[in-house]
Each structure stands twice: as C-alpha cells, then as structure tokens.
Design an enzyme around this catalytic site. Structure first.
Site, PDB file in Angstrom:
ATOM      1  N   GLU A  24       0.851  -1.204   0.000  1.00  0.00           N
ATOM      2  CA  GLU A  24       0.000   0.000   0.000  1.00  0.00           C
ATOM      3  C   GLU A  24       0.875   1.238   0.000  1.00  0.00           C
ATOM      4  OE1 GLU A  24      -2.269  -0.017   3.620  1.00  0.00           O
ATOM      5  OE2 GLU A  24      -2.879  -2.090   3.314  1.00  0.00           O
ATOM      6  N   LYS A  29       2.386   4.591   1.420  1.00  0.00           N
ATOM      7  CA  LYS A  29       2.555   5.140   2.758  1.00  0.00           C
ATOM      8  C   LYS A  29       2.362   6.647   2.635  1.00  0.00           C
ATOM      9  CE  LYS A  29       6.130   5.492   6.313  1.00  0.00           C
ATOM     10  NZ  LYS A  29       5.381   6.464   7.065  1.00  0.00           N
ATOM     11  N   ASP A  53       2.056  10.428   3.465  1.00  0.00           N
ATOM     12  CA  ASP A  53       2.727  11.304   4.418  1.00  0.00           C
ATOM     13  C   ASP A  53       1.694  12.265   5.006  1.00  0.00           C
ATOM     14  OD1 ASP A  53       4.724  12.323   5.875  1.00  0.00           O
ATOM     15  OD2 ASP A  53       5.700  13.415   4.255  1.00  0.00           O
ATOM     16  N   TYR A  91      -6.958   2.243   6.455  1.00  0.00           N
ATOM     17  CA  TYR A  91      -6.220   1.021   6.116  1.00  0.00           C
ATOM     18  C   TYR A  91      -6.152  -0.016   7.226  1.00  0.00           C
ATOM     19  CZ  TYR A  91      -2.687   3.887   8.431  1.00  0.00           C
ATOM     20  OH  TYR A  91      -2.034   4.708   9.312  1.00  0.00           O
ATOM     21  N   LYS A 119      10.864   3.004   2.540  1.00  0.00           N
ATOM     22  CA  LYS A 119      10.904   4.465   2.382  1.00  0.00           C
ATOM     23  C   LYS A 119      11.482   4.881   1.030  1.00  0.00           C
ATOM     24  CE  LYS A 119      10.777   7.098   5.649  1.00  0.00           C
ATOM     25  NZ  LYS A 119       9.910   7.901   6.487  1.00  0.00           N
ATOM     26  N   CYS A 133      23.511  46.321  -9.588  1.00  0.00           N
ATOM     27  CA  CYS A 133      23.838  45.051 -10.234  1.00  0.00           C
ATOM     28  C   CYS A 133      25.154  44.527  -9.664  1.00  0.00           C
ATOM     29  CB  CYS A 133      23.960  45.266 -11.740  1.00  0.00           C
ATOM     30  SG  CYS A 133      24.665  43.845 -12.584  1.00  0.00           S
ATOM     31  N   CYS A 138      28.061  44.782 -12.572  1.00  0.00           N
ATOM     32  CA  CYS A 138      28.592  46.029 -13.141  1.00  0.00           C
ATOM     33  C   CYS A 138      28.421  47.229 -12.214  1.00  0.00           C
ATOM     34  CB  CYS A 138      27.940  46.315 -14.484  1.00  0.00           C
ATOM     35  SG  CYS A 138      26.200  46.782 -14.336  1.00  0.00           S
ATOM     36  N   CYS A 187      18.987  44.941 -14.103  1.00  0.00           N
ATOM     37  CA  CYS A 187      20.155  45.762 -14.401  1.00  0.00           C
ATOM     38  C   CYS A 187      19.914  46.208 -15.840  1.00  0.00           C
ATOM     39  CB  CYS A 187      21.436  44.938 -14.327  1.00  0.00           C
ATOM     40  SG  CYS A 187      22.819  45.767 -15.128  1.00  0.00           S
ATOM     41  N   CYS A 221      26.714  45.637 -19.298  1.00  0.00           N
ATOM     42  CA  CYS A 221      27.033  44.823 -18.118  1.00  0.00           C
ATOM     43  C   CYS A 221      27.672  43.515 -18.579  1.00  0.00           C
ATOM     44  CB  CYS A 221      25.742  44.558 -17.345  1.00  0.00           C
ATOM     45  SG  CYS A 221      25.932  43.309 -16.071  1.00  0.00           S
TER      46      CYS A 221
HETATM   47  S1  IVH Z   1       0.237   0.638   8.757  1.00  0.00           S
HETATM   48  C1  IVH Z   1       0.261  -1.720  12.389  1.00  0.00           C
HETATM   49  N1  IVH Z   1      -0.349   1.632   6.431  1.00  0.00           N
HETATM   50  O1  IVH Z   1       3.047   5.626   8.455  1.00  0.00           O
HETATM   51  C2  IVH Z   1      -0.047  -0.702  11.424  1.00  0.00           C
HETATM   52  N2  IVH Z   1       0.685   3.052   8.024  1.00  0.00           N
HETATM   53  O2  IVH Z   1       5.793   5.423   9.602  1.00  0.00           O
HETATM   54  C3  IVH Z   1       0.991   0.323  11.278  1.00  0.00           C
HETATM   55  N3  IVH Z   1       1.035   5.343   7.242  1.00  0.00           N
HETATM   56  O3  IVH Z   1       2.212   5.657  11.846  1.00  0.00           O
HETATM   57  C4  IVH Z   1       0.686   1.341  10.268  1.00  0.00           C
HETATM   58  N4  IVH Z   1       0.133   5.072   5.262  1.00  0.00           N
HETATM   59  O4  IVH Z   1       0.752   7.015  10.226  1.00  0.00           O
HETATM   60  C5  IVH Z   1       0.190   1.872   7.638  1.00  0.00           C
HETATM   61  N5  IVH Z   1      -0.943   2.378   4.316  1.00  0.00           N
HETATM   62  C6  IVH Z   1      -0.431   2.620   5.535  1.00  0.00           C
HETATM   63  C7  IVH Z   1       0.072   3.889   5.899  1.00  0.00           C
HETATM   64  C8  IVH Z   1       0.630   4.056   7.164  1.00  0.00           C
HETATM   65  C9  IVH Z   1       0.704   5.928   6.077  1.00  0.00           C
HETATM   66  C10 IVH Z   1       1.712   6.031   8.351  1.00  0.00           C
HETATM   67  C11 IVH Z   1       1.099   5.768   9.709  1.00  0.00           C
HETATM   68  C12 IVH Z   1       2.224   5.203  10.541  1.00  0.00           C
HETATM   69  C13 IVH Z   1       3.432   5.706   9.804  1.00  0.00           C
HETATM   70  C14 IVH Z   1       4.635   4.829  10.102  1.00  0.00           C
END
Ligand code: IVH
Length: 688
Positions: A112, A114, A116, A244, A333, A427, A430, A445, A450
């Site tokens: 999935e 992640k 931010d 999720y 990451k 400038c 010059c 300028c 120049c």
């Molecule tokens: S699972 C046991 N799934 O990432 C479950 N986390 O760096 C643990 N996050 O604290 C989390 N998308 O805030 C999970 N698809 C995703 C996520 C996700 C973003 C965040 C979440 C977690 C942080 C960890």
C-alpha cells in the site's frame, strides 16, 4: 410519510450522495437537487432540534470552539512501522521475521502507499461515528471529533443502507460483497488524514493572491488543520483521508486478511487506496514497490514510501512487535525529496534581459542522491514574503525535474543570529543601479554593457531560436568576452581568423568552422534577428509579429509605442520595452555595427513567416528533461502561443512528449503508452 420519516430519509439520502461525491468522486444528482435536499433537511432540523442525530449531514460544520482537547485512550496501541531503505533492507526484514515464525515462508503480501499525513483513529458505535482522535503517543491521543466531522471523506455512519450499498457497488461494476454483513457494534478504524498536492497548491495560491503567508508542505498543514480548537477552521481546509486498518472491534466479523479488509472497509463506505496490490511472494511485491518510487508524482498525495504488509492478519499479530513496530509490516521508504539545511548566503545572478535573480547558497546537502548546493529563491518578493533570512535553516525541495527550490524557513529553530535580507540596490556584476518596472516583480540591471548580461545576451543571440550559430557554445562565448575580442553581439561579425587563432584551444579547423557559422548566420531572416536582440518580452512569437508589420529594423526602430500596440498580442509593456530598447544609445551603436557588417535582413511583409498561431492547436504536450535552448517556461509559452496545450503527466491523451537531456520517468511512461517522442528541433519545425 410523517415529517419524522421524511427527516430520516433525507439524512440517508444526503449522506449517500455526499459519500458518492467525496469518497467515490461520482454524482448521480445535480448540485441544485442536492442543495434542495439539504435546505429541506435544515428546515426540519430548525423546527425539531431534538431530532438531530450525530450523523446528520449538517453536523459536519459549526461545532463551538473548545478550550483544549480531551485525552482519549486508544482501545489498542496505535503502532508505528520500522523502516527499510531499499530492497535489501526489506529482504533482511523478511529473513528476520521468517526466523520468528516459519509460516512467514509462505506469506502473501499486500503493498500500500505510505501516505505522508497524520494517523487518525475513528470510533463507530452501532455504525455511527462517535469519536475521532489523533495518534498522540500511541497509547493516548487527543479528541478531535468535532474537527474530524468536518472532513468530508469520513463517513458519519456505516454502512450505508443495504439498498444503497447494493446500488452503489452495482453501479461501480462490482458485485455486492456480502448479503448480510455482521457489522461490529463497536468498530475502531485507523487511517491517514492528508491534503492532496493539488488542493495544497490551490490553497497556497489563494493565500498568495490574498497576500498572506503560504504553507510549507501538505503534511504540516494537515496536522495544523486537525489540531484547530475551532472546527470551522478545520472545515475550511481541504482535508481528506484513506483508511487502512481495523484497530479494534466488538461483535461482528472482521476479515483476517489485509487485502479482504481493504475491500470490506471500502464496502462499508470508507475511502480506501486503489493503489494497493496483493502478491504471492516478496520479490514481486518489492518490484511493485520500486515502480512507485519512480512514479510517486502520479499519486495525488505526498507518499514517503510504500508499506509492505503480511496479508494474514492473524499471523502478523502472532509475530508481535519490536518496540512500537509490528513485525508483520515494513515501511519501504522512498528517498527524501525535502530536506532542511542552512542558508549560507544569497547570491544574485544576472540574466540575459538583466533580470536580477536571487539564488540560495546552501550548506551542501544530499537530496535523493544528488548533492545540492544551490537552490532558486524565485524572486526578491518571495524572500520577503517568506521572511527568509541568511543563516536560517530552510526547507529545500528537489522533486522530479524541477530545479531545487527553497520552500521556506524553519522558524522554530531560529537562534537569533539570522539576518534579514536586503535586495541589492545595484547590479552585482557592473555596479549600475538596479531598476524596477511598474507592475513587475523582477528587478533589472538595465546597463546593456554589463559583462554578466553580455555573456547571457550573447548566449541568447547565438542560440537555436535566434541566430543559430553552430560551433559557438557558452565556453567560447565566455572566452571571447574575457579576451576582449567581443564587447557586444555585433563584434562577432568582425572576428578574424588571426584573432581566433591567438586564443587558447583554437586551431585552424575550429576557427574556420566558427567563422563559417557566424557568416552563415548573417542570412537569417529578420524575425530571427529581432528575437536575437533579446528585448524584454520579445520571444520568437512576438518577434514574428513585429517583423510582419515592420519588415526592416530601420522601420521597427522608428515605431512608437502606439504603433506597436496596434499589433494584436502586443500590449503596453512589450511596446514600451521595444521603444526603450531602440532608444538606448548603446543599442543603436550595436545596430549600426550590425548594419555595416551586412547583418541587416529585410523582408516584404508577406514573406515574413511568423510562427502560425494555431499550428499546435488540438495537441497536448508533456515536456521532460532539459531542452537545448528553451527554458521550462519558454517552451510552455511557445507551445501555448501556437495553440497547443501543456500538461504535467503523460497519459494516453498526450500527443507528444518533448524530450530533453536527463529526462525523468515521463520518458519511460511515454514509451510504455506509445506516445510519440520529439526533440526541441522537431517541435520548432512543427510551427514554421
Ligand atoms: S500501517 C500496524 N499503512 O506511516 C499498522 N501506516 O511510519 C501500522 N502510514 O504511523 C501502520 N500510510 O501514520 C500503515 N498504508 C499505511 C500507511 C501508514 C501511512 C503512516 C502511519 C504510521 C506511519 C509509520
């Protein structure tokens, strides 16, 4: 039907359309019809305030501000994730957990995005959203229920009625997942709240237009928005979320597979990612993960990685955790694209037209595999608006093909020694006073002599879209200027073989080739020469228009601002710039030298072929990489002025990908989709 029944029906109906709109991005009724339903609901609620239920669609806004947030103990710890930086790290994770439990050997994985954003925990009792909390320290969070109620993607009740669910899933082309779900009496889910990149840009644009300070990034903005004591402020921010995880449930059945859980959550009306995939082995899961590293700009939100999860949730739970990190999942990451570093100083660069541009000198820092020492600060107003001070820690972003830029200062860590910045009054190359034109952000300028400008000017004069002199690159331009062989562009035409041979690195062939290139350029048509002069605001398209109306430079030099404004597409600013350019003595001297050197093309109006304005109409372009002569804005302007459209990402609707050096992932995508790929030269040819 009694009013009471009608009330219940309205709640149901409005929530249904609301969900369809905000979660599924679809509508089945018009805005006006929807508004009518809401008006009717509000009328009933005002007459019967005691009927109002917590899941009424009107409860999404307007709760009174609180003094502070109450604490909420989570029913189960809200865990975090361990990180993997690269595929080998992820493989090592797999090896580790396999040793803990050999069932992992046969595990299936779900990948999935992640997001931010911010973890939020949502509680539903008997299907009604009753509480929402921040993650806090994982044990205890803050009660932000009133704020979360304003987030339109959060269902205020689940599930939608059986008929509606069937209707909605059928129209989405999927079979109904369960005929009679045993919905838990108490369900606690977890998701990530965030602001999409698009909404974030729009929000900042609005702030900018209102002259207010813009936000640094979507994550901080989302976090700040959710922690507002006044929910009406949260309501005004474009927050959304994806769910999720089920944190806790009482009664009912919850799927024991992550994959099925996502489908189950979706069927209940929760917004769920559509980027998740399931894999029978780790390797294909990793391969999928890695593709998103390259494609992350296609995601509508900022993702800092992908999460690889063991699909079997019972097995995952059995694996336990290390500290706060469950063993059953790992965060893969992506390399960071935003970092903070120290702003050591601000340099000022002089552009071709004399524009003075501030550039950040940074403490060198690695961003996504590249050491960044400089970043753009856009213009002097930007520095003032963001209150960027020398010595500040600044947030710098380097993403995709954009030049690294300073997002803003991290004011929280200021020590007091940071110095506010004063734009230069002269400038830097010059020493002539910097000038500012009405209605423009830039400082200039205006000294045509120049030296810094001369290099840029000459670079422009010899470039492809201008006089197109082969064999004359930036290095030679700098050399010619440094050696005093040329003091303006006209001097190029008086260069001699002897003069060139006296220069370092010049032998017969190189000198002859250069002289040949220069003498051939004298035959370029008039609109090329007009472009080459480098008048502010006069690019290839405007030069074509000017040359059509004034077929010799003698005539153009005499034109008044009023004459010029008679030409369609030429407004007061460009007209003024043209008149100003020709009025300067130094420029007149350059023109006289060009004329006596025989560089004086003329044309009858009918033979001047300016770029035809609609040559690219109906075509959509995407640009990637650095083009030989066009800047990023320049190529966009060129395409648009010829009636074409420029978009950011490649799709099957893209007509052409314009490819430059060091292209990004768009090139691969274009190839995958079979989109035609052209270079700058071909683009230009399409317009002549
Ligand atoms: S699972 C046991 N799934 O990432 C479950 N986390 O760096 C643990 N996050 O604290 C989390 N998308 O805030 C999970 N698809 C995703 C996520 C996700 C973003 C965040 C979440 C977690 C942080 C960890």
């Amino acid at each position: 039907m009694s009013t009471r029944e009608r009330y219940a029906q309205l709640c149901k109906e409005i929530n249904f359309h609301f969900r369809l709109y905000h979660v599924e991005d679809r509508t089945v009724i018009s805005d006006a019809e929807y508004d009518k339903l809401v008006i009717e609901l509000r009328r009933i609620e005002s007459e019967h305030p005691d009927w109002v239920t917590p899941d009424s669609p009107t409860r999404r806004v307007g709760a009174a501000p609180s003094e502070k947030f109450e604490k909420v103990r989570h029913p189960r710890p809200i865990l975090s994730l361990a990180n993997a930086f690269g595929a080998d790290d992820a493989r090592a994770w797999f090896e580790r957990v396999r040793k803990v439990d050999d069932r992992v050997e046969k595990a299936v994985f779900v990948v999935e995005p992640k997001i931010d954003g911010l973890s939020v925990v949502l509680h539903y009792r008997d299907g009604i959203f009753v509480q929402g909390a921040t993650r806090g320290d994982g044990e205890i969070g803050e009660d932000i229920t009133a704020n979360l109620r304003t987030v339109k993607a959060i269902p205020l009740h689940i599930p939608v009625s059986r008929e509606q669910r069937v209707e909605s899933s059928q129209s989405a082309g999927q079979p109904s997942l369960f005929s009679d779900p045993l919905l838990p009496d108490y369900l606690v889910v977890r998701g990530e709240a965030f602001i999409t990149t698009r909404d974030f840009d729009k929000l900042n644009q609005k702030l900018e237009e209102a002259g207010e300070k813009t936000y640094l990034n979507p994550r901080n903005t989302a976090a700040g928005s959710l922690r507002q004591l006044d929910p009406s402020i949260t309501a005004s921010r474009p927050l959304t979320l994806l769910v999720y995880q089920v944190v806790y449930s009482e009664g009912g059945d919850v799927p024991a597979s992550q994959w099925e859980l996502l489908e189950w959550l979706k069927a209940l009306g929760f917004p769920v990612t559509d980027v998740a995939r399931r894999f029978a082995d780790l390797e294909p899961a990793l391969a999928y993960t890695v593709t998103w590293d390259k494609r992350r700009d296609e995601l509508p939100y900022e993702a800092d990685g992908m999460v690889i999860k063991i699909d079997d949730l019972r097995l995952a739970a059995d694996l336990g955790f290390v500290g706060k990190d469950p063993r059953g999942a790992i965060a893969f990451k992506f390399p960071a694209r935003e970092v903070t570093t120290k702003l050591l100083g601000i340099d000022v660069e002089v552009g071709r037209t004399g524009v003075l541009t501030p550039r950040a000198a940074l403490e060198p820092v690695e961003i996504n595999g590249v050491i960044v020492k400089n970043a753009t600060l856009h213009n002097f107003d930007y520095i003032a608006e963001k209150d960027i001070r020398v010595g500040d820690r600044v947030l710098v972003k380097r993403a995709g093909e954009v030049i690294p830029y300073v997002i803003g200062p991290v004011t929280e860590v200021r020590g007091g020694a940071e110095q506010p910045y004063q734009p230069p009054s002269a400038c830097p190359a010059c020493g002539q006073p910097a000038e500012h034109f009405e209605g423009e952000v830039a400082w200039y300028c205006v000294n045509a002599a120049c030296p810094a400008q001369l290099v840029r000017n000459m670079e422009h004069f010899v470039s492809k879209g201008s006089m197109d002199i082969t064999g004359l690159g930036i290095k030679i331009v700098e050399q010619l200027i440094a050696e005093g062989l040329v003091k303006d562009v006209a001097d190029l035409y008086t260069l001699t073989r002897e003069g060139l041979l006296a220069l370092e690195g010049f032998a017969d062939k190189k000198a002859d080739n250069l002289l040949k290139g220069i003498s051939e350029s004298a035959n370029q048509p008039i609109q090329r020469l007009v472009t080459a002069l480098g008048i502010r605001g006069v690019g290839e398209v405007v030069a074509g228009d000017l040359a059509r109306h004034f077929p010799s430079l003698d005539l153009l030099a005499k034109a008044s601002a009023d004459d010029l404004q008679m030409i369609e597409g030429i407004g007061p600013n460009i007209a003024e710039a043209v008149v100003d350019w020709f009025s300067r003595e130094r420029n007149q001297a350059v023109l006289a030298k060009l004329k006596s050197a025989g560089v004086w093309p003329t044309a009858s109006p009918s033979t001047v072929r300016g770029p035809s304005s609609g040559a690219l109409s109906g075509l959509t372009f995407v640009v990637t990489g650095t083009l030989p002569t066009f800047s990023r804005e320049g190529v966009k302007e060129f395409i648009e002025q010829h009636g074409g459209k420029v978009t950011d990402s490649v799709s099957k609707n893209t007509s052409y990908l314009v490819l430059g050096e060091a292209p990004g992932s768009k090139y691969q995508k274009a190839q995958d989709l079979g989109v035609k790929v052209i270079g700058e030269e071909e683009l230009r040819k399409m317009c002549v």
